[in-house]
Design a protein around this motif. Structure first.
Motif, PDB file in Angstrom:
ATOM      1  N   ASN A   1       8.163  -4.215  -0.435  1.00 29.90           N
ATOM      2  CA  ASN A   1       8.948  -4.789  -1.717  1.00 29.90           C
ATOM      3  C   ASN A   1       7.635  -5.090  -2.515  1.00 29.90           C
ATOM      4  O   ASN A   1       6.681  -5.614  -2.315  1.00 29.90           O
ATOM      5  N   ARG A   2       7.774  -4.403  -3.673  1.00 27.20           N
ATOM      6  CA  ARG A   2       6.674  -4.249  -4.547  1.00 27.20           C
ATOM      7  C   ARG A   2       6.543  -5.484  -5.525  1.00 27.20           C
ATOM      8  O   ARG A   2       5.621  -5.543  -6.195  1.00 27.20           O
ATOM      9  N   THR A   3       7.533  -6.405  -5.183  1.00 28.70           N
ATOM     10  CA  THR A   3       7.336  -7.573  -6.316  1.00 28.70           C
ATOM     11  C   THR A   3       6.787  -8.759  -5.385  1.00 28.70           C
ATOM     12  O   THR A   3       6.645 -10.029  -6.063  1.00 28.70           O
TER      13      THR A   3
ATOM     14  N   PHE B   1      -1.731  -7.604   6.304  1.00 31.69           N
ATOM     15  CA  PHE B   1      -0.900  -8.187   5.053  1.00 31.69           C
ATOM     16  C   PHE B   1      -1.735  -7.679   3.764  1.00 31.69           C
ATOM     17  O   PHE B   1      -2.894  -7.172   3.743  1.00 31.69           O
ATOM     18  N   GLU B   2      -0.930  -7.399   2.642  1.00 36.02           N
ATOM     19  CA  GLU B   2      -1.421  -7.066   1.347  1.00 36.02           C
ATOM     20  C   GLU B   2      -1.149  -8.074   0.392  1.00 36.02           C
ATOM     21  O   GLU B   2      -0.197  -8.643   0.144  1.00 36.02           O
ATOM     22  N   PHE B   3      -2.304  -8.644   0.037  1.00 35.39           N
ATOM     23  CA  PHE B   3      -2.624  -9.611  -1.117  1.00 35.39           C
ATOM     24  C   PHE B   3      -2.648  -9.222  -2.084  1.00 35.39           C
ATOM     25  O   PHE B   3      -3.342  -8.722  -2.634  1.00 35.39           O
TER      26      PHE B   3
ATOM     27  N   LYS C   1      -5.806  -5.896  -8.068  1.00 29.25           N
ATOM     28  CA  LYS C   1      -6.744  -5.377  -6.936  1.00 29.25           C
ATOM     29  C   LYS C   1      -6.023  -5.886  -5.639  1.00 29.25           C
ATOM     30  O   LYS C   1      -6.363  -7.070  -5.048  1.00 29.25           O
ATOM     31  N   HIS C   2      -5.080  -5.084  -4.974  1.00 30.09           N
ATOM     32  CA  HIS C   2      -4.567  -5.442  -3.976  1.00 30.09           C
ATOM     33  C   HIS C   2      -5.394  -5.367  -2.598  1.00 30.09           C
ATOM     34  O   HIS C   2      -6.225  -4.564  -2.459  1.00 30.09           O
ATOM     35  N   CYS C   3      -5.398  -6.628  -2.008  1.00 33.13           N
ATOM     36  CA  CYS C   3      -6.398  -6.775  -0.800  1.00 33.13           C
ATOM     37  C   CYS C   3      -5.539  -6.509   0.419  1.00 33.13           C
ATOM     38  O   CYS C   3      -4.903  -7.463   1.001  1.00 33.13           O
TER      39      CYS C   3
ATOM     40  N   TRP D   1      -9.194  -2.660   0.023  1.00 31.91           N
ATOM     41  CA  TRP D   1      -8.902  -2.986  -1.373  1.00 31.91           C
ATOM     42  C   TRP D   1      -8.441  -1.834  -2.370  1.00 31.91           C
ATOM     43  O   TRP D   1      -8.951  -0.781  -1.912  1.00 31.91           O
ATOM     44  N   GLU D   2      -7.483  -2.027  -3.241  1.00 30.99           N
ATOM     45  CA  GLU D   2      -7.080  -0.957  -4.109  1.00 30.99           C
ATOM     46  C   GLU D   2      -7.298  -1.492  -5.500  1.00 30.99           C
ATOM     47  O   GLU D   2      -7.000  -2.462  -6.225  1.00 30.99           O
ATOM     48  N   GLN D   3      -8.307  -0.825  -6.120  1.00 31.02           N
ATOM     49  CA  GLN D   3      -8.683  -1.180  -7.242  1.00 31.02           C
ATOM     50  C   GLN D   3      -8.173  -0.372  -8.494  1.00 31.02           C
ATOM     51  O   GLN D   3      -7.966   0.699  -8.743  1.00 31.02           O
TER      52      GLN D   3
HETATM   53 MG    MG Z   1      -1.157  -1.450  -1.496  1.00 31.20          MG
END
Ligand code: MG
Ligand code: ADP
Length: 729
Positions: A459-461, A471-473, A341-343, A214-216
């Motif tokens: 693609n940041r959108t 995968f990044e949720f 919070k990218h997962c 995760w990225e908080q």
């Molecule tokens: Mg990320």
């Protein structure tokens, strides 16, 4: 500036960075110091017991009371040596945070002596008096018993003087009352289903692990200023506030140098995290002023989720030490980026293969494509449900807002993978797959270029993006227990893999060669789930229109989005994977609706209080000064000149009067509509009433308050403004 505001501001500017006690040792020496790791268990628990414990952890074998007793004894000894005097079952109720009730290790003997006591029974199971935790009707108060039970797969740790034992939390009748229970079940479900599919490719695969990184994201705000903003204190976000003239336009905060005060906070947080075994790695400034991010190295999903929750509470505690408050709310400030919070999610086998990383040869790539396409299919089938899993009253401000993923789930693959899937879709089954002399499979396309591993074409959108080997949720909210999104994704993928295997096996049973059967089903899926793939700009209005035409879930009304949990497809999917029963889903929805209502209700009350106690009185006072001025003008000058000279004042007086009138009217209306909503029967109906009637009024009131902030003399404005709140001095 008003006196109060000035005081708060001056105090905020006066805080010098607080020095952090940096340990004398290298991080690898103190990493996990406060965790009862396997390595440490060896010094406290007999080998025979340990082997059984590890077997239970690794292979899901039941744990006997003897083992629990040995572990309890060892655990207590270790914890006591580190100064722990108390223990707690640490669990994750549906409130979204964590809960703990501390008990001392002490017990009384019948003779009245005090004894240190901590047995296997206590480690194993507790009955917290938990009738006030949200349960969505599963536990009515006369059957209020719920119990917490030890999760041996996540190690115990020490915070302060307390040994924390990660536990699940379930009702007496067995239903889950937390996020951990279904998360663990979903991990087993996806592991099992993935192992079954892996065996088409490699018979040695016996275990698949789910990984989560995760990225908080979070905001920091000075405590003195925070104390002067009742809305921040009570709701975690600003309910009013005009834009600061400078915010994030210059892009000078993202990856900018970290202010020293913040850096000290981060260092302190990192040291404490490392001691607790959280492998924190990345820290940087985010896009908005005062916004930051912290990311650890990815871990097994259940542990990673525990670590995220632990980190969130650690952040709050350590922020205090540095005279900050941490804001985990998804949208503390309007007009600048919100926090997510990218997962990062992936699956890997016990043979060391990341199932979402393109392989080195064609065979490995068929396996990769199999998993990739099944994930796409799962996300496609359950796109509405996945959206429900990340929806909340707080995340609603972020989803669909300018900088965040919209309230539509789609998947970004990037050009290379899109080409691969397009070619596979078009390839003929006979030509597309051939086994050459070396038994090497050839797909109709060349092997997938390795460059993919370094997929910079981001693609940041996109709310759900493939990023090279995972995968990044991204739609998950900063304040959420991300276990909720992860368990939904795991279950959806597990269900999908089960269905996939059924389809492939059916073809094999009819005599089709394995590779051909796999390829045929994959080809079909690629075509079937095409609608979920979108590489364009997800924030554009054109996409909203196109997504609707593609049949994707475009609902934006949060209480209605929660209905997705109760669709026949969702119920069947959760049942098939044994992750959540229909009763559990029903109760979770009740809790979600209720939480939605309560969050908006609190915000609406705070807004009502603030406008009546701060905004209207201040605006009135300023208006009186202007009126006084106009009267004086008349005394000092002749009528014509006085009129001319007070023209501007009169314009402002009128504007203030209009804003005040509207604010008071709308605040009254909001109060009445709230009363009406509170009388509605059923959590869903109530939440819908809050969404439809209260939220728009709050926005309208805010609009007028923000206009007043621009007009009223700065001397008189009592609440710290955005320009003061958002920049750490
Ligand atoms: Mg990320
Ligand atoms: P970015 O912000 O560019 O997406 P970060 O480095 O901030 O990247 O975060 C990436 C996160 O993804 C980290 O937590 C990292 O450990 C995690 N990650 C990397 N590889 C995997 C993987 N295979 N599975 C799950 N998470 C992963």
């Amino acid at each position: 500036m008003s006196k109060l505001r000035f005081q708060a501001f001056r105090e905020a500017c006066s805080h010098s960075p607080k020095t952090v006690a940096v340990p004398n040792e290298r991080p690898d020496k103190f990493f996990g110091k406060l965790v009862f790791t396997r390595e440490k268990m060896k010094g406290y628990i007999a080998d025979t017991m340990l082997n059984q414990l590890f077997d239970a952890i690794d292979n899901g074998k039941p744990l006997s009371r003897d083992i629990a007793n040995s572990v309890a004894m060892g655990m207590k000894k270790w914890a006591s040596e580190l100064g722990a005097t108390h223990y707690t079952h640490w669990f994750q109720p549906l409130t979204g945070g964590t809960a703990e009730k501390h008990d001392a290790f002490l017990d009384k003997t019948p003779e009245g002596h005090v004894l240190e006591e901590f047995s296997g029974k206590v480690l194993y199971q507790q009955e917290p008096d938990a009738s006030s935790f949200p349960n969505g009707g599963i536990r009515n108060t006369f059957e209020a018993r719920g119990y917490s039970a030890w999760d041996p797969t996540s190690p115990a740790f020490i915070v302060g003087d307390t040994l924390c034992i990660p536990t699940i939390f379930v009702a007496y009748t067995g239903e889950a009352l937390d996020y951990k229970t279904p998360l663990i079940k979903s991990i087993s479900a996806v592991s099992k289903a993935a192992v079954d599919v892996c065996r088409y490719f490699d018979r040695n695969v016996s275990k698949v692990t789910v990984f989560l990184g995760w990225e908080q994201e979070y905001f920091l705000v000075d405590k003195s200023l925070w104390l002067a903003r009742p809305d921040l204190m009570l709701t975690g976000r600003t309910l009013m506030g005009h834009d600061s003239a400078k915010n994030q336009q210059l892009g000078d905060h993202y990856f900018g140098s970290i202010p020293e005060r913040v850096l000290h906070f981060m260092t302190d947080l990192e040291i404490e995290s490392l001691k607790l075994g959280i492998p924190v790695k990345t820290r940087h400034n985010e896009v908005a002023p005062n916004q930051f991010e912290l990311a650890p190295i990815y871990e097994e999903a259940n542990l990673a989720n525990d670590h995220n929750l632990l980190l969130m509470s650690l952040m709050e505690r350590i922020a205090h030490r540095h005279h900050f408050r941490v804001l985990l709310h998804e949208k503390p400030f309007a007009g600048v980026n919100g926090s997510g919070k990218h997962c990062n999610w992936s699956l890997a086998t016990n043979t060391g293969v990341n199932l979402l990383a393109p392989g080195k040869n064609a065979a490995a790539n068929l396996q990769f494509v199999t998993f990739l396409v099944n994930v796409l299919m799962a996300v496609y089938k359950h796109n509405g449900l996945l959206k429900a899993s990340i929806s909340s009253a707080t995340n609603a401000h972020r989803l669909g807002a300018n900088e965040a993923p919209p309230a539509i789930i789609s998947v970004f693959l990037g050009k290379q993978l899109t080409d691969v899937l397009d070619k596979l879709e078009k390839a003929s089954i006979d030509k597309g797959i051939a086994i050459n002399a070396k038994k090497e499979m050839k797909l109709g396309v060349a092997t997938i270029p390795e460059i993919l591993l370094d997929n910079t074409d981001r693609n940041r959108t996109s709310p759900f993006a493939f990023t090279g080997n995972r995968f990044e949720f991204r739609a998950v909210g900063a304040s959420a227990n991300c276990g909720d999104a992860m368990l939904t994704l795991n279950a959806a993928v597990a269900d999908q893999l089960i269905n996939f295997k059924k389809e492939v096996d059916k073809r094999i049973e009819k005599g089709e060669p394995k590779e051909r059967a796999l390829f045929a089903v994959i080809k079909k899926y690629i075509a079937d789930c095409k609608a979920i793939r979108f590489d364009g700009n997800s924030y554009s209005d054109a996409w909203k229109k196109e997504a609707a035409e593609r049949g994707l879930d475009c609902e934006t009304n949060v209480p209605l989005i929660f209905d997705r949990y109760l669709s026949p497809e969702s119920i069947a999917m959760f049942k098939n994977t044994n992750v959540l029963s229909e009763a559990e889903l029903q109760s979770r929805c009740e809790v979600k609706w209720d939480t939605y209502t309560k969050k908006i209700q609190i915000e609406s009350r705070v807004l009502g209080d603030l406008v009546m106690n701060h905004i209207v009185p201040v605006a009135n006072s300023y208006q009186s000064i202007l009126l006084e001025n106009v009267v004086r003008m008349k005394e000092a000058f002749d009528a014509d000149e006085a009129k001319k000279l007070s023209a501007q004042d009169i314009v402002i007086i009128r504007r203030i009067a209009e804003h005040i009138t509207t604010i008071v009217e709308k605040a009254d209306e909001m109060l009445n509509l709230r009363r009406e909503a509170n009388h509605k029967i059923g959590e869903r109906t109530k939440a819908i009433a809050y969404h439809d009637n209260i939220v728009p009024l709050m926005e309208e009131i805010r609009h007028h308050v923000d206009k007043l902030e621009m007009i009223v003399d700065d001397e008189m404005w009592t609440l710290p403004k955005y320009r003061e709140l958002m920049f750490i001095k």
